[in-house]
Each structure stands twice: as structure tokens, then as C-alpha cells.
Design an enzyme around this catalytic site. Structure first.
Site, short mmCIF file in Angstrom:
data_model
loop_
_atom_site.label_atom_id
_atom_site.label_comp_id
_atom_site.label_asym_id
_atom_site.label_seq_id
_atom_site.Cartn_x
_atom_site.Cartn_y
_atom_site.Cartn_z
N LYS A 229 0.47 -4.36 8.74
CA LYS A 229 1.77 -3.96 8.20
C LYS A 229 2.51 -3.15 9.26
CE LYS A 229 4.09 -2.35 4.06
NZ LYS A 229 5.01 -1.28 4.45
N GLY B 272 10.83 -4.29 1.51
CA GLY B 272 11.96 -3.38 1.60
C GLY B 272 13.10 -3.73 0.67
N ASP B 273 13.42 -2.83 -0.26
CA ASP B 273 14.60 -2.93 -1.12
C ASP B 273 14.57 -4.10 -2.11
OD1 ASP B 273 15.41 -0.80 0.37
OD2 ASP B 273 17.01 -1.85 1.44
N GLY C 193 7.01 -2.27 -3.18
CA GLY C 193 6.41 -0.95 -3.21
C GLY C 193 7.02 -0.07 -4.27
N CYS D 203 3.57 3.12 8.26
CA CYS D 203 3.88 4.38 7.58
C CYS D 203 4.73 5.28 8.46
CB CYS D 203 2.59 5.11 7.21
SG CYS D 203 2.88 6.67 6.34
N GLN E 292 -6.50 -1.00 3.16
CA GLN E 292 -5.75 -0.61 4.36
C GLN E 292 -6.44 0.54 5.07
OE1 GLN E 292 -1.82 1.60 4.65
NE2 GLN E 292 -1.12 -0.47 5.14
N PRO F 162 0.84 -1.20 0.00
CA PRO F 162 0.00 0.00 0.00
C PRO F 162 0.87 1.25 0.00
CG PRO F 162 0.08 -0.98 2.20
CD PRO F 162 0.79 -1.94 1.28
#
Length: 329
Positions: free
Chosen positions: A139, A201-202, A224, A100, A70, A16
Site C-alpha cells: 500500500k 481515497g474519497d 477506509g 501511512c 499489514q 487497513p
């Protein structure tokens, strides 16, 4: 990976992202190989539910199942009400935002700011899970700060409260998007619970996706920022994980065709005025890898009609368009 009654296949999830994972983008990523796409976060405050922005975020007509929405906030009862409201509007999975790091979210003690208050986390999760009859996912980040990585504790709380699956971004709230993702921390979180865990992530290449799955033991990869301007990343990763082979990258013309379809969906969903403006950031992402992108962007970003914006994009992604830009430079 299974979330409630839903088989998430392939186990590749679109993260998201506020202002990005709207319905046109979710549908496109599903078509290009994502197994699950999570909506941009929706506020739990009922005073904004009837704004145009909120109504558009609740439009799930024609969206492939399962529909994951979400919600964000800090008050357990408001979040429970928001979960019920969104299920009534078509959500089949509710995802709670505790990941977030944005200041405007965290200053309201929502998003990843919640990780610092473990009792409140438990109250929120319990309230939302009890409120709805659909799977609830969560999340998170690895903790509030590098000196307080409490992701394992939060994960155990989540499992105890009945959370169906957990997505972990491998950084703390304080890290925002700096440094490298902590795959060792995600691995410890995965080992601490029996519910499915998504590593985030990454991950920007098929090889990185395979490495992250191996390093963390996660059940899925959540992607993302790497999907911005590259929605085909999901089919690339899915093919690589199945076969060990790389798919050819889209040709310039193929990428242009995908973008043009995306633009058409944005115009239809938002209307011309808003659609053209939202399209600009996507055009920037799709074109940024091309050597001739800068001169094109300076021109297309000033356009305010769908027809001209679309024509310029079509020309950019053809050899004739490239030649014309070179002559004009």
C-alpha cells in the site's frame, strides 16, 4: 481481482486502519460484503510482538479467508522476519505499509516516508517477497509530496520485486487527508504495471465507487474512513456495481442490530474493560448521522460497563429510546 491463489470477490477491500480494523471489525465487514479485509498495521520490531496488543492483532481464529496482515517498519530484514512470523501465526497475505502519513510512523522513516527512498523500497520489497511463500501486497501513496509524485516508479519497482497487488491512496504523504484524491495519478500508476491495482481515497457512495473504477481502470476499490459506522457500505456498493440500483439504507433498527452485534464481538474479543472503551468510537460513528446523536453521545461516553453501554445503545436505536431522550433534553 486475484491475489495469488485468492479470488477477491467482490473486488471491494477494507483498508487497513490503525486502531480500527481489528478482528471484530474485519469479520463484520466481510459478512456485510467486503471481499478482502486488511488488518491494522503490526510492527516489525520483535520487542513488541509479545505485548497483549500485538497478540490480539495476531488472533485470526474464525476469521474468513484470506487473512491479510499489514506489517510496518523500515528495515528490510526486520520486515522479512515480521512477514515470516505473521505467516506462522496464520497470515495468508502479507501487506507492506508504505502509505501511512501519521507523524509517529513517518518520523521513524516508515510508512509513506519510505517513498522518498526508492532503493530502500526495492530492498524491503525484495526481502519480504523472498521471505515468505504467500502473496505480498503493498500500500502506497502517490509520492512523498506534490512536487515528487513517484508512484509510477514505485509501482514498477513493486512489480519487478514480485509484489502481487498494489493499493494506491490518491494523495501524497504531504497531503495527508487534505484535498481531493488524485484519480488521474492512480490511472497512470495502473497503466504502468500489469499487477492488480486497488484505488483508495474519497469513496463514500456506490456512485463514487463506480466513477473511481471507471476513471482509474483499477481492479478494485479500497474503502477506509467511509466504512466507519457504515460497515454495510460494502454490500451497498457491491449491489450497485452489479445491478446499477441502490439498496435501501438500513433502517434505524437494522443499524442498531448491526451495532449491537459489533459491541458483543468487541466485549468478547477484548474483555469488558477494554471492549467498552474501544466501543465508544464505533458508537460515535454509527450514531453521528442521527439528529439526536449529540445528547446521546454525551451520556453514553461516560459509561464504563458493557451492560449499561449496550442497553443505552439498544434504546437509542428504538423509537422508545428516541422519545425518552427527547423528554430528557
Amino acid at each position: 481481482m486475484k491475489i495469488g491463489p485468492y479470488d477477491i470477490e467482490p473486488a471491494l477491500v477494507l483498508a487497513p486502519m490503525a486502531g480500527i480494523t481489528d478482528k471484530p471489525f474485519r469479520v463484520l465487514c466481510k459478512r456485510l460484503g467486503a471481499g478482502l479485509c486488511v488488518s491494522e498495521m503490526t510492527a516489525s520490531d520483535p520487542s513488541v510482538w509479545q505485548t497483549r496488543k500485538s497478540r490480539l492483532r495476531r488472533d485470526h481464529a474464525g476469521e474468513p479467508e484470506p487473512v491479510s496482515v499489514q506489517i510496518a517498519g523500515y528495515d528490510p530484514e526486520m520486515l522479512a522476519d515480521a512477514a515470516r512470523f505473521n505467516v506462522d501465526e496464520g497470515a495468508q497475505i502479507i501487506d507492506i505499509n508504505m502509505g501511512c502519513p501519521a507523524k509517529k510512523v513517518c518520523k521513524r522513516e516508515a510508512g509513506s516516508a519510505l517513498l522518498a527512498d526508492e532503493p530502500l523500497v526495492a530492498r524491503i520489497l525484495d526481502a519480504v517477497v523472498r521471505a515468505v511463500d504467500v502473496p505480498v501486497t503493498l500500500k502506497i501513496r502517490t509520492g512523498p509530496s506534490p512536487d515528487r509524485r513517484n508512484g509510477e516508479t514505485i509501482a514498477r519497482i513493486a512489480e519487478d520485486c514480485g509484489i502481487a497487488a498494489l493499493a494506491v491512496h490518491g494523495r501524497t504523504r504531504a497531503d495527508r487527508f487534505l484535498g481531493q484524491a488524485e484519480y488521474d495519478t492512480i490511472a497512470r500508476i495502473k497503466s504502468a504495471v500489469s499487477i492488480p491495482v486497488m484505488a483508495n481515497g474519497d469513496v463514500a457512495t456506490p456512485e463514487q465507487a463506480r466513477q473511481v473504477l471507471a476513471a482509474t481502470g483499477a481492479d478494485a476499490v479500497m474503502i477506509g474512513r467511509a466504512a466507519q459506522g457504515r460497515p454495510w457500505i460494502f454490500r451497498e456498493i457491491g449491489h450497485f456495481l452489479r445491478t446499477g440500483e441502490r439498496l435501501p439504507l438500513p433502517t434505524r433498527a437494522e443499524a442498531g442490530a448491526i451495532l449491537l452485534g459489533h459491541l458483543d464481538d468487541l466485549y468478547a474479543f477484548y474483555g469488558e474493560h477494554m471492549g467498552v472503551r474501544i466501543a465508544r468510537k464505533h458508537i460515535g460513528w454509527y450514531t453521528q448521522a442521527h439528529a439526536d446523536a449529540q445528547s446521546f453521545w454525551s451520556a453514553v461516553s461516560r459509561v464504563d460497563t458493557a451492560a449499561i453501554q449496550r442497553r443505552m445503545v439498544a434504546e437509542f436505536f428504538t423509537l422508545a429510546g428516541v422519545a425518552a431522550l427527547a423528554q430528557a433534553a
